[in-house]
Design an enzyme around this catalytic site. Structure first.
Site, mmCIF file in Angstrom:
data_model
loop_
_atom_site.group_PDB
_atom_site.id
_atom_site.type_symbol
_atom_site.label_atom_id
_atom_site.label_comp_id
_atom_site.label_asym_id
_atom_site.label_seq_id
_atom_site.Cartn_x
_atom_site.Cartn_y
_atom_site.Cartn_z
ATOM 1 C CG ASN A 210 -2.792 43.442 -47.210
ATOM 2 O OD1 ASN A 210 -1.826 42.791 -47.568
ATOM 3 N ND2 ASN A 210 -3.961 42.877 -46.888
ATOM 4 C CG ASP A 279 -9.339 42.729 -40.721
ATOM 5 O OD1 ASP A 279 -9.324 41.493 -40.605
ATOM 6 O OD2 ASP A 279 -8.447 43.475 -40.282
ATOM 7 C CG ASP A 307 -11.110 35.557 -38.215
ATOM 8 O OD1 ASP A 307 -10.685 36.599 -37.717
ATOM 9 O OD2 ASP A 307 -10.409 34.516 -38.334
ATOM 10 C CB ILE A 308 -9.934 32.309 -43.091
ATOM 11 C CG1 ILE A 308 -10.541 33.113 -44.244
ATOM 12 C CG2 ILE A 308 -9.516 30.926 -43.558
ATOM 13 C CD1 ILE A 308 -9.566 33.468 -45.353
ATOM 14 C CG PHE A 324 1.753 34.700 -39.192
ATOM 15 C CD1 PHE A 324 1.665 33.349 -39.513
ATOM 16 C CD2 PHE A 324 3.007 35.300 -39.192
ATOM 17 C CE1 PHE A 324 2.808 32.618 -39.815
ATOM 18 C CE2 PHE A 324 4.151 34.587 -39.492
ATOM 19 C CZ PHE A 324 4.059 33.245 -39.807
ATOM 20 C CE LYS A 338 -5.261 40.343 -33.852
ATOM 21 N NZ LYS A 338 -4.370 41.022 -34.784
HETATM 22 O O1 PMT Z 1 3.581 38.600 -47.024
HETATM 23 P P1 PMT Z 1 4.789 39.318 -46.432
HETATM 24 O O2 PMT Z 1 5.116 40.584 -47.187
HETATM 25 O O3 PMT Z 1 5.980 38.402 -46.292
HETATM 26 O O4 PMT Z 1 4.397 39.806 -44.985
HETATM 27 C C1 PMT Z 1 4.171 38.852 -43.955
HETATM 28 C C2 PMT Z 1 3.011 39.275 -43.042
HETATM 29 C C3 PMT Z 1 3.388 40.528 -42.293
HETATM 30 C C4 PMT Z 1 1.743 39.491 -43.877
HETATM 31 C C5 PMT Z 1 2.793 38.056 -42.065
HETATM 32 O O5 PMT Z 1 3.958 37.858 -41.325
HETATM 33 C C6 PMT Z 1 1.627 38.310 -41.139
HETATM 34 O O6 PMT Z 1 1.749 38.917 -40.089
HETATM 35 N N1 PMT Z 1 0.410 37.794 -41.519
HETATM 36 C C7 PMT Z 1 -0.828 38.043 -40.832
HETATM 37 C C8 PMT Z 1 -1.369 39.396 -41.220
HETATM 38 C C9 PMT Z 1 -2.720 39.690 -40.582
HETATM 39 O O7 PMT Z 1 -3.685 39.787 -41.276
HETATM 40 O O8 PMT Z 1 -2.710 39.749 -39.272
HETATM 41 P P2 PMT Z 1 -4.051 40.039 -38.361
HETATM 42 O O9 PMT Z 1 -3.484 40.277 -37.014
HETATM 43 O O10 PMT Z 1 -4.881 41.085 -38.995
HETATM 44 O O11 PMT Z 1 -4.836 38.677 -38.422
HETATM 45 C C10 PMT Z 1 -4.647 37.653 -37.466
HETATM 46 C C11 PMT Z 1 -4.803 36.307 -38.113
HETATM 47 O O12 PMT Z 1 -6.150 36.134 -38.577
HETATM 48 C C12 PMT Z 1 -3.908 36.051 -39.302
HETATM 49 O O13 PMT Z 1 -3.435 34.716 -39.204
HETATM 50 C C13 PMT Z 1 -4.838 36.207 -40.501
HETATM 51 O O14 PMT Z 1 -4.434 35.371 -41.598
HETATM 52 C C14 PMT Z 1 -6.164 35.738 -39.913
HETATM 53 N N2 PMT Z 1 -7.355 36.313 -40.544
HETATM 54 C C15 PMT Z 1 -7.601 37.653 -40.468
HETATM 55 C C16 PMT Z 1 -8.761 38.151 -41.006
HETATM 56 C C17 PMT Z 1 -9.678 37.282 -41.654
HETATM 57 N N3 PMT Z 1 -10.790 37.720 -42.202
HETATM 58 N N4 PMT Z 1 -9.402 35.973 -41.694
HETATM 59 C C18 PMT Z 1 -8.275 35.478 -41.159
HETATM 60 O O15 PMT Z 1 -8.038 34.269 -41.219
#
Ligand code: PMT
Length: 399
Positions: A210, A279, A307-308, A324, A338
């Site tokens: 991504n 994901d 999911d970490i 985030f 979330k």
């Molecule tokens: O890197 P930049 O270009 O500066 O952009 C910043 C950003 C937009 C990437 C950042 O601000 C951000 O939003 N990061 C989270 C992106 C994300 O994957 O969001 P999510 O809503 O899909 O996931 C929710 C949370 O679960 C996140 O903290 C993610 O790290 C975590 N996660 C998701 C999937 C997974 N398999 N394991 C995880 O830990």
């Protein structure tokens, strides 16, 4: 390490003989990575010329509260907000009195009232003036209002008197500010942060990924370092550099990220998941490059990555866990879900449908969401958003 990397330092120079040393203070701040702007009082100009400080700082000098030119470029309130740190050096007895009484009849006085930045004061005056009850009363009052004093030093003064009142030497002023930053509210805390994208390989040359640049996560890491934390940064492939004091662990896939995070978490106090973790990953990895003429259509079966964030909050219940949420609609509501489903202490939502914030740009705009409150942080540089987020986390933990 550049101790003041990306820091905005406002140096206020007031009218004392030690003003001639302010050029050296500016040079040292800049050498350590800071952007320096200078405010001079009228009497400071009797001791060193604005031209000298303009040349050394590389920025126009600010000296007037009501200056049309200055207001259109950077008015006093913008300047007050711009500053991460304010240093008054040299600081005269009159200036100490002015700040104690909250007077705003010149640019420096108004700035001090308007700014939320940490203010450091390096007094410089005759020893009898320093020891006078009036000055000592002001000193105590300013200490109780959390102003940080650097000196004065003891020794022979320009007027020939001996005793406390000399300005601390520029090198020592810089060292003392650096060490006070290291004793910040996250001193003795270990923070593990994820940043950037992950890459899920399909074959040796193709992958799913991504647009995460890592800018937000690396800013979070820098802000944690500034507050005195020991920082582990588990990063997917990005093109930015981490500060040398950060323990950088480079990974590619979500599985590798998970493994590194688990290793770091055994002694971490805080986890911040800023990475855009993929994901899904391909169920099968092809050891050799898939040939384009092997078929007209290619189906790639995907399976969910672990999911970490959820695993960390489950396995390390004593850690403060922050996620985030990258959302495109119902931003706050989805983020709040979330927060609850992943059992987090805090979640930071950003609306990634707006291309000028979030992925691969320098600015962000977020909601910092806990079970009790939502704090909106309006659009700003990612490092400033990160500092705000880390200060909020520090306040929550230290309460
Ligand atoms: O890197 P930049 O270009 O500066 O952009 C910043 C950003 C937009 C990437 C950042 O601000 C951000 O939003 N990061 C989270 C992106 C994300 O994957 O969001 P999510 O809503 O899909 O996931 C929710 C949370 O679960 C996140 O903290 C993610 O790290 C975590 N996660 C998701 C999937 C997974 N398999 N394991 C995880 O830990």
């Amino acid at each position: 390490m550049l101790n003041f990397s990306k820091k905005n330092i406002l140096l206020c120079v007031t009218g004392g003989i030690a003003a001639y040393k302010s050029a050296e203070i500016i040079r040292l701040f800049k050498k350590n990575g800071a952007d320096v702007r200078v405010v001079m009082t009228e009497s400071a100009k009797e001791f060193i010329t604005p031209l000298t400080l303009q040349a050394v700082s590389g920025n126009d000098i600010h000296d007037s509260l009501l200056d049309e030119k200055a207001e259109s470029a950077m008015g006093h309130i913008e300047l007050a907000k711009w500053a991460d740190i304010i240093l008054i050096a040299p600081c005269t007895a009159e200036t100490m009195s002015k700040i104690t009484h909250g007077r705003a009849d010149d640019l420096m006085g108004a700035l001090i009232l308007a700014s939320k930045a940490n203010v450091y004061i390096a007094p410089a005056m005759n020893t009898n003036m320093w020891m006078d009850k009036g000055t000592q009363n002001n000193y105590q009052k300013l200490l109780s209002r959390n102003y940080t004093f650097i000196g004065p030093a003891d020794g022979e003064q320009a007027c020939g008197d001996v005793g406390p009142g000399r300005m601390v030497e520029p090198n020592d002023i810089i060292d003392l500010i650096i060490s006070s930053l290291k004793n910040g509210p996250l001193a003795n805390k270990i923070v593990t942060i994820t940043a950037g994208p992950t890459r899920e390989q399909i074959d040796p040359v193709r992958f799913i990924s991504n647009n995460s640049s890592g800018k937000m996560g690396y800013s979070i890491a820098e802000a944690a370092l500034e507050l005195g934390a020991t920082v582990n940064l588990v990063s997917g492939p990005v093109s930015i550099k981490a500060d040398k004091s950060i323990n950088l662990i480079k990974v590619n896939s979500a599985n590798q990220m998970l493994e590194s995070v688990m290793n770091c978490m055994s002694d971490s106090d805080i986890f911040i998941g800023c990475a855009a973790v993929s994901d899904f990953k391909p169920s099968d990895y092809s050891e050799s490059k898939i040939k384009k003429d092997s078929a007209d259509n290619l189906d790639i079966k995907l399976e969910k990555n672990k999911d970490i964030l959820s695993i960390v909050s489950d396995k390390f219940p004593s850690a403060y866990v922050v996620g985030f949420a990258a959302e495109t609609s119902n931003v706050k509501e989805n983020a709040k879900s979330k927060l609850i489903s992943k059992n987090l202490n805090m979640i930071i939502s950003n609306d990634v449908s707006d291309k000028s914030i979030g992925f691969d740009v320098d600015e962000n705009e977020v909601n910092v969401i806990t079970k009790d409150e939502i704090i909106f942080l309006k659009r700003d540089k990612k490092i400033r958003i990160a500092r705000n987020v880390l200060n909020t986390i520090a306040a929550q933990i230290n309460n």
